[in-house]
Scaffold this motif. Structure first.
Motif, PDB file in Angstrom:
ATOM      1  N   VAL A   4      27.299  52.745 -13.793  1.00  0.00           N
ATOM      2  CA  VAL A   4      26.822  51.718 -14.633  1.00  0.00           C
ATOM      3  C   VAL A   4      25.337  52.124 -15.432  1.00  0.00           C
ATOM      4  O   VAL A   4      24.439  52.169 -14.529  1.00  0.00           O
ATOM      5  N   VAL A   6      21.985  50.485 -17.424  1.00  0.00           N
ATOM      6  CA  VAL A   6      21.521  49.426 -17.890  1.00  0.00           C
ATOM      7  C   VAL A   6      20.497  49.377 -18.790  1.00  0.00           C
ATOM      8  O   VAL A   6      19.378  50.422 -18.218  1.00  0.00           O
ATOM      9  N   GLY A   8      17.482  48.021 -20.603  1.00  0.00           N
ATOM     10  CA  GLY A   8      16.915  46.693 -20.557  1.00  0.00           C
ATOM     11  C   GLY A   8      16.174  46.584 -22.092  1.00  0.00           C
ATOM     12  O   GLY A   8      16.241  47.382 -23.005  1.00  0.00           O
ATOM     13  N   VAL A 154      28.364  50.339 -19.645  1.00  0.00           N
ATOM     14  CA  VAL A 154      26.883  50.475 -19.998  1.00  0.00           C
ATOM     15  C   VAL A 154      26.926  48.750 -20.338  1.00  0.00           C
ATOM     16  O   VAL A 154      27.626  47.941 -20.926  1.00  0.00           O
ATOM     17  N   LEU A 155      25.736  48.381 -19.934  1.00  0.00           N
ATOM     18  CA  LEU A 155      25.194  46.864 -20.139  1.00  0.00           C
ATOM     19  C   LEU A 155      23.946  47.109 -20.935  1.00  0.00           C
ATOM     20  O   LEU A 155      23.061  47.716 -20.545  1.00  0.00           O
ATOM     21  N   SER A 156      23.774  46.506 -22.115  1.00  0.00           N
ATOM     22  CA  SER A 156      22.683  46.651 -22.916  1.00  0.00           C
ATOM     23  C   SER A 156      22.186  45.450 -23.255  1.00  0.00           C
ATOM     24  O   SER A 156      22.887  44.295 -23.569  1.00  0.00           O
ATOM     25  N   LYS A 209      27.175  43.905 -24.493  1.00  0.00           N
ATOM     26  CA  LYS A 209      25.895  43.854 -25.199  1.00  0.00           C
ATOM     27  C   LYS A 209      25.484  42.263 -24.772  1.00  0.00           C
ATOM     28  O   LYS A 209      25.855  41.574 -25.447  1.00  0.00           O
TER      29      LYS A 209
END
Length: 237
Positions: A4, A6, A8, A154-156, A209
């Motif tokens: 994963v 991230v 920020g 992916v966490l954006s 997102k």
């Protein structure tokens, strides 16, 4: 292997942006990066993108600047003085708190909806101007991971499309405009998507997102049948 990533808020600000060589006829018009939340009204930003602050105030966004001047008691020319450190999140919070104490059917509440929507469009213009015809070196390097490993995620917290356009290159053939959002839509929007959270072999990575995106749209009229649905449009910066 499930990984994963991230991103920020401010990740795009810290990336190194380069001209997109795949389209030599469409060269960037500036060397700017997307600003941090306290840089959207800075004179340095306006100078870097060739968009004078006084022009921004007189353009389509006039109500936004009038509201900010009134609420924050700012008399400086746009881009100078207190505008240099004005925090975008504070502006959004002020608008939404102001609306909470008004009748939703009142003219004043309607005016605040217009101001909020124009503020969002102002952000779109600034971010799009900073990223048009560019790619991020770090984003591209991270995207290369997904060429081999499709079960990453992916966490954006960024609105721009710099990483979105990198994922386009590794999406299987099909609906290229929205393919990279399929898993997100299945989980959050409940439509168009795949049922698995992270990819099985050959599936796309999960891409979330968290603060929204330049290419997400939602009708602000609560009486509109489509007001409860977010619409995704792929249009590369």
């Amino acid at each position: 292997m499930s990984v994963v990533f991230v991103f920020g808020a401010g990740a795009s600000y810290g990336d190194t942006l380069r001209p997109e060589s795949d389209n030599p006829a469409a060269q960037p018009t500036n060397n700017a990066n997307p600003p941090l939340t306290a840089g959207f009204f800075s004179g340095n930003l306006y100078a870097s993108i060739g968009y004078p602050g006084n022009q921004a105030e007189q353009d389509y966004f006039q109500e936004v600047f009038e509201y900010i001047r009134d609420q924050a008691a700012i008399s400086d020319p746009v881009g100078e003085g207190r505008w240099m450190t004005l925090n975008l999140e504070d502006v959004f919070t002020t608008v939404e708190l102001h609306r909470e104490f008004l009748s939703p059917d009142s003219d004043a509440s309607g005016r605040l909806v217009v101001i909020r929507n124009k503020l969002v469009r102002y952000i779109w213009r600034i971010i799009a101007t900073c990223t048009q015809y560019k790619y991020g070196e770090h984003y591209r390097q991270i995207a290369s991971f997904f060429h081999e490993y499709r079960d990453g995620s992916v966490l954006s917290f960024n609105w721009d499309l710099l990483f979105d356009q990198e994922l386009i290159e590794i999406i299987p053939t099909g609906d290229m405009r929205r393919g990279l959002y399929h898993n997100f839509e299945a989980l959050v929007l409940g439509e168009y998507g795949l049922s698995d959270i992270v990819g099985l072999p050959g599936r796309q990575p999960l891409f979330l997102k968290m603060h929204g995106s330049l290419n997400w749209f939602q009708c602000s009229n609560s009486k509109c049948p489509g007001s409860s649905t977010a619409h995704i449009l792929w249009a590369p910066c």
